[in-house]
Design a protein around this motif. Structure first.
Motif, PDB file in Angstrom:
ATOM      1  N   GLU A  45      79.195  41.275  64.257  1.00  0.00           N
ATOM      2  CA  GLU A  45      78.473  42.530  64.386  1.00  0.00           C
ATOM      3  C   GLU A  45      79.213  43.662  63.698  1.00  0.00           C
ATOM      4  O   GLU A  45      80.447  43.664  63.610  1.00  0.00           O
ATOM      5  N   PHE A  46      78.448  44.619  63.229  1.00  0.00           N
ATOM      6  CA  PHE A  46      78.996  45.800  62.572  1.00  0.00           C
ATOM      7  C   PHE A  46      79.720  46.667  63.585  1.00  0.00           C
ATOM      8  O   PHE A  46      79.221  46.907  64.680  1.00  0.00           O
ATOM      9  N   TYR A  57      80.464  55.827  59.643  1.00  0.00           N
ATOM     10  CA  TYR A  57      79.335  55.358  60.436  1.00  0.00           C
ATOM     11  C   TYR A  57      79.878  54.397  61.492  1.00  0.00           C
ATOM     12  O   TYR A  57      80.796  53.627  61.212  1.00  0.00           O
ATOM     13  N   ALA A  59      78.813  51.794  65.006  1.00  0.00           N
ATOM     14  CA  ALA A  59      77.837  51.195  65.895  1.00  0.00           C
ATOM     15  C   ALA A  59      77.613  52.162  67.054  1.00  0.00           C
ATOM     16  O   ALA A  59      78.562  52.794  67.535  1.00  0.00           O
ATOM     17  N   SER A 103      77.591  49.404  54.935  1.00  0.00           N
ATOM     18  CA  SER A 103      76.307  48.859  55.362  1.00  0.00           C
ATOM     19  C   SER A 103      76.501  48.160  56.700  1.00  0.00           C
ATOM     20  O   SER A 103      77.582  47.645  56.999  1.00  0.00           O
ATOM     21  N   HIS A 104      75.440  48.129  57.497  1.00  0.00           N
ATOM     22  CA  HIS A 104      75.459  47.358  58.741  1.00  0.00           C
ATOM     23  C   HIS A 104      75.320  45.866  58.452  1.00  0.00           C
ATOM     24  O   HIS A 104      75.593  45.039  59.309  1.00  0.00           O
TER      25      HIS A 104
END
Length: 122
Positions: A45-46, A57, A59, A103-104
């Motif tokens: 997961e990001f 950025y 989560a 990017s996620h």
């Protein structure tokens, strides 16, 4: 080209760790960088990303606890993790984006570090 993640370890809940991701072989000053994590039995997961211009950025679940920065002179990015919780336990991976932005989506990255284990005990 190599990304070397370091700084993981064992910490008690509420503690802090700072992860580093040092790049070698080329400069990534014009690339976005990201951190992902993968806990046992779960998908990667990001966690956080930083653009070439240092826009960050996170989560949604991590906002306010983690910060991300980069030092282009050292070709290194730093993930500062505070107020750690047992659910933050995972292997943390750094990655270099294909573009100037993070990017996620893991497919947006074409270079990956080997991962560093973070374990948070309750």
């Amino acid at each position: 080209v190599q990304l070397q993640a370091s700084g993981g370890g064992l910490v008690t809940a509420g503690g802090s760790l700072r992860l580093s991701c040092a790049a070698s072989g080329r400069t990534f000053r014009n690339n976005g960088m990201g951190w992902f994590r993968q806990a046992p039995g779960k998908e990667r997961e990001f966690v956080a990303g930083i653009s070439w211009s240092s826009t960050t950025y996170f989560a949604d679940s991590l906002k306010g606890r983690f910060t991300l920065s980069r030092d282009n002179a050292k070709n290194t990015v730093y993930l500062q993790m505070n107020s750690l919780k047992p659910e933050d336990t995972a292997v943390y991976y750094c990655a270099a984006s294909r573009t100037s932005y993070s990017s996620h989506d893991p497919t947006g990255y074409n270079y990956w570090g080997q991962g560093t284990q973070v374990t948070v005990s309750s």
